[in-house]
Design a protein around this motif. Structure first.
Motif, PDB file in Angstrom:
ATOM      1  N   PHE A 106       0.823  -1.208   0.000  1.00 10.79           N
ATOM      2  CA  PHE A 106       0.000   0.000   0.000  1.00 10.79           C
ATOM      3  C   PHE A 106       0.857   1.257   0.000  1.00 10.79           C
ATOM      4  O   PHE A 106       1.922   1.320   0.610  1.00 10.79           O
ATOM      5  CB  PHE A 106      -0.925   0.007   1.220  1.00 10.79           C
ATOM      6  CG  PHE A 106      -1.937  -1.115   1.207  1.00 10.79           C
ATOM      7  CD1 PHE A 106      -3.129  -0.973   0.504  1.00 10.79           C
ATOM      8  CD2 PHE A 106      -1.694  -2.307   1.868  1.00 10.79           C
ATOM      9  CE1 PHE A 106      -4.059  -1.998   0.464  1.00 10.79           C
ATOM     10  CE2 PHE A 106      -2.614  -3.345   1.841  1.00 10.79           C
ATOM     11  CZ  PHE A 106      -3.800  -3.190   1.134  1.00 10.79           C
ATOM     12  N   ASP A 107       0.328   2.280  -0.686  1.00 11.52           N
ATOM     13  CA  ASP A 107       0.987   3.590  -0.694  1.00 11.52           C
ATOM     14  C   ASP A 107       0.660   4.391   0.556  1.00 11.52           C
ATOM     15  O   ASP A 107       1.402   5.295   0.935  1.00 11.52           O
ATOM     16  CB  ASP A 107       0.538   4.387  -1.922  1.00 11.52           C
ATOM     17  CG  ASP A 107       0.893   3.679  -3.218  1.00 11.52           C
ATOM     18  OD1 ASP A 107       2.090   3.619  -3.542  1.00 11.52           O
ATOM     19  OD2 ASP A 107      -0.035   3.178  -3.897  1.00 11.52           O
ATOM     20  N   GLY A 108      -0.482   4.096   1.176  1.00  7.69           N
ATOM     21  CA  GLY A 108      -0.902   4.830   2.359  1.00  7.69           C
ATOM     22  C   GLY A 108      -1.825   3.998   3.227  1.00  7.69           C
ATOM     23  O   GLY A 108      -2.391   2.994   2.784  1.00  7.69           O
ATOM     24  N   ILE A 109      -1.969   4.422   4.476  1.00 11.33           N
ATOM     25  CA  ILE A 109      -2.823   3.739   5.449  1.00 11.33           C
ATOM     26  C   ILE A 109      -3.646   4.768   6.201  1.00 11.33           C
ATOM     27  O   ILE A 109      -3.164   5.859   6.523  1.00 11.33           O
ATOM     28  CB  ILE A 109      -1.977   2.902   6.434  1.00 11.33           C
ATOM     29  CG1 ILE A 109      -1.435   1.645   5.736  1.00 11.33           C
ATOM     30  CG2 ILE A 109      -2.764   2.508   7.683  1.00 11.33           C
ATOM     31  CD1 ILE A 109      -0.459   0.847   6.565  1.00 11.33           C
ATOM     32  N   VAL A 110      -4.898   4.403   6.475  1.00 11.37           N
ATOM     33  CA  VAL A 110      -5.771   5.188   7.352  1.00 11.37           C
ATOM     34  C   VAL A 110      -6.261   4.256   8.457  1.00 11.37           C
ATOM     35  O   VAL A 110      -6.657   3.114   8.187  1.00 11.37           O
ATOM     36  CB  VAL A 110      -6.988   5.756   6.591  1.00 11.37           C
ATOM     37  CG1 VAL A 110      -7.919   6.488   7.550  1.00 11.37           C
ATOM     38  CG2 VAL A 110      -6.534   6.691   5.487  1.00 11.37           C
ATOM     39  N   CYS A 111      -6.222   4.724   9.692  1.00 15.63           N
ATOM     40  CA  CYS A 111      -6.692   3.921  10.815  1.00 15.63           C
ATOM     41  C   CYS A 111      -7.229   4.875  11.879  1.00 15.63           C
ATOM     42  O   CYS A 111      -6.456   5.595  12.509  1.00 15.63           O
ATOM     43  CB  CYS A 111      -5.551   3.068  11.367  1.00 15.63           C
ATOM     44  SG  CYS A 111      -6.041   1.965  12.709  1.00 15.63           S
TER      45      CYS A 111
ATOM     46  N   GLU B 172       2.809  -4.362  12.173  1.00 15.64           N
ATOM     47  CA  GLU B 172       2.167  -5.037  11.055  1.00 15.64           C
ATOM     48  C   GLU B 172       1.738  -4.041   9.975  1.00 15.64           C
ATOM     49  O   GLU B 172       1.889  -4.311   8.771  1.00 15.64           O
ATOM     50  CB  GLU B 172       0.962  -5.832  11.553  1.00 15.64           C
ATOM     51  CG  GLU B 172       0.130  -6.494  10.477  1.00 15.64           C
ATOM     52  CD  GLU B 172       0.833  -7.610   9.715  1.00 15.64           C
ATOM     53  OE1 GLU B 172       0.171  -8.287   8.898  1.00 15.64           O
ATOM     54  OE2 GLU B 172       2.059  -7.817   9.920  1.00 15.64           O
ATOM     55  N   SER B 173       1.220  -2.890  10.366  1.00 14.85           N
ATOM     56  CA  SER B 173       0.840  -1.895   9.357  1.00 14.85           C
ATOM     57  C   SER B 173       2.067  -1.372   8.625  1.00 14.85           C
ATOM     58  O   SER B 173       2.027  -1.104   7.422  1.00 14.85           O
ATOM     59  CB  SER B 173       0.053  -0.747   9.998  1.00 14.85           C
ATOM     60  OG  SER B 173       0.869   0.064  10.817  1.00 14.85           O
TER      61      SER B 173
ATOM     62  N   LEU C 259       3.068  -1.302   4.342  1.00 18.71           N
ATOM     63  CA  LEU C 259       3.218   0.048   3.792  1.00 18.71           C
ATOM     64  C   LEU C 259       4.517   0.143   3.000  1.00 18.71           C
ATOM     65  O   LEU C 259       5.565  -0.336   3.436  1.00 18.71           O
ATOM     66  CB  LEU C 259       3.223   1.065   4.938  1.00 18.71           C
ATOM     67  CG  LEU C 259       3.232   2.545   4.585  1.00 18.71           C
ATOM     68  CD1 LEU C 259       1.980   2.942   3.811  1.00 18.71           C
ATOM     69  CD2 LEU C 259       3.343   3.385   5.864  1.00 18.71           C
ATOM     70  N   LYS C 260       4.446   0.761   1.827  1.00 16.63           N
ATOM     71  CA  LYS C 260       5.654   0.938   1.022  1.00 16.63           C
ATOM     72  C   LYS C 260       6.636   1.876   1.719  1.00 16.63           C
ATOM     73  O   LYS C 260       6.234   2.749   2.497  1.00 16.63           O
ATOM     74  CB  LYS C 260       5.288   1.519  -0.355  1.00 16.63           C
ATOM     75  CG  LYS C 260       4.493   0.562  -1.224  1.00 16.63           C
ATOM     76  CD  LYS C 260       4.133   1.207  -2.559  1.00 16.63           C
ATOM     77  CE  LYS C 260       3.317   0.256  -3.428  1.00 16.63           C
ATOM     78  NZ  LYS C 260       2.934   0.869  -4.714  1.00 16.63           N
ATOM     79  N   ARG C 261       7.910   1.721   1.411  1.00 17.38           N
ATOM     80  CA  ARG C 261       8.927   2.604   1.978  1.00 17.38           C
ATOM     81  C   ARG C 261       8.640   4.048   1.544  1.00 17.38           C
ATOM     82  O   ARG C 261       8.404   4.312   0.368  1.00 17.38           O
ATOM     83  CB  ARG C 261      10.320   2.174   1.539  1.00 17.38           C
ATOM     84  CG  ARG C 261      10.670   0.785   2.032  1.00 17.38           C
ATOM     85  CD  ARG C 261      12.040   0.335   1.549  1.00 17.38           C
ATOM     86  NE  ARG C 261      12.228  -1.080   1.838  1.00 17.38           N
ATOM     87  CZ  ARG C 261      12.640  -1.566   3.011  1.00 17.38           C
ATOM     88  NH1 ARG C 261      12.898  -0.737   3.997  1.00 17.38           N
ATOM     89  NH2 ARG C 261      12.772  -2.868   3.183  1.00 17.38           N
ATOM     90  N   GLY C 262       8.651   4.937   2.511  1.00 12.22           N
ATOM     91  CA  GLY C 262       8.300   6.326   2.244  1.00 12.22           C
ATOM     92  C   GLY C 262       6.816   6.596   2.294  1.00 12.22           C
ATOM     93  O   GLY C 262       6.389   7.747   2.211  1.00 12.22           O
ATOM     94  N   GLY C 263       6.004   5.530   2.436  1.00 15.64           N
ATOM     95  CA  GLY C 263       4.557   5.701   2.516  1.00 15.64           C
ATOM     96  C   GLY C 263       4.126   6.290   3.841  1.00 15.64           C
ATOM     97  O   GLY C 263       4.843   6.209   4.845  1.00 15.64           O
TER      98      GLY C 263
END
Length: 233
Positions: free
Chosen positions: A92-97, A113-114, A118-122
């Motif tokens: 994933f490029d980004g995460i929302v939680c 785990e998240s 997540l991609k590096r720099g994401g």
């Protein structure tokens, strides 16, 4: 893609959550616009309402929830847990939680785990409470200060980019006063309680904005922090 009115529609003027949902949505929209693009994972997505807040830079919005969620899990794209996300590394490029970490026994394990998916720099956007009443019991474990949050995210491997208080004293107080009033909403008080909550939803956000202009210390009473963190490159 964005439909803020649809997102806010369930929270009418007599809903005790209205003032915090409106303020939280405003913070999320700004953070999403600044930090999210591409493929995004919503951890603990519920009915996946936050898809209504993203803009055209988000090309895929994936919802994750667990098998025993109190929400309608038919909206989730993935069934798993915050500790075990059924996706490969750097998916994933980004995460929302939002409003999830307080319900997890091992929040650091969930952050690790998240970070994995997540991609590096994401970038990951979390909202976490400081002051809030008991909810979704018995799975309600923690409340967090900004200092505890920084330690938690950094010990999990994230870089904290920004941390913002969502309110000052008046929205925190006003929302909890409204929730308390709702416990009294029995006949013959129901109509009176609804009227008082409606007044609260108008007055307390105004007081909060005024107070925050002149009293920086009022942010110590925020009900919630918004944390933006990055997976290091």
């Amino acid at each position: 893609m964005r439909d803020l009115q649809a997102y806010l529609r369930p929270y009418g003027i007599t809903n005790p959550a209205r003032m915090v949902i409106r303020r939280g949505a405003a913070l999320l929209v700004r953070a999403m616009d600044s930090h999210l693009h591409g493929r995004v994972l919503d951890i603990g997505c519920g009915e996946k309402a936050k898809r209504l807040l993203v803009n055209e830079h988000v090309t895929e919005y994936v919802g994750l929830d667990h098998e025993d969620t109190l929400h309608d899990k038919s909206h989730a794209d993935l069934i798993g847990t915050a500790y075990r996300i059924p996706e490969s590394d750097e998916s994933f490029d980004g995460i929302v939680c939002t409003a999830v970490l307080e319900h997890l026994e091992e929040p650091k394990a969930a952050l690790v785990e998240s970070l994995r998916v997540l991609k590096r720099g994401g970038l990951a956007i979390y909202t976490v409470p400081l002051y809030w009443h008991l909810h979704e019991e018995p799975r309600d474990f923690y409340r967090y200060t900004k200092h505890g949050l920084r330690y938690l995210f950094e010990s999990a491997g994230y870089e904290v980019v920004e941390m913002k208080p969502a309110s000052g004293f008046w929205i925190t107080f006003g929302s909890q006063w409204s929730y308390y009033l709702r416990t009294l909403a029995r006949f013959p008080l129901r109509r009176v309680v609804q009227l008082l909550i409606a007044v609260n939803n108008i007055v307390f956000p105004w007081l909060d904005g005024l107070d925050r202009r002149f009293n920086p210390a009022t942010e110590k009473f925020t009900w919630m922090y918004l944390v933006v963190s990055r997976r290091p490159v």
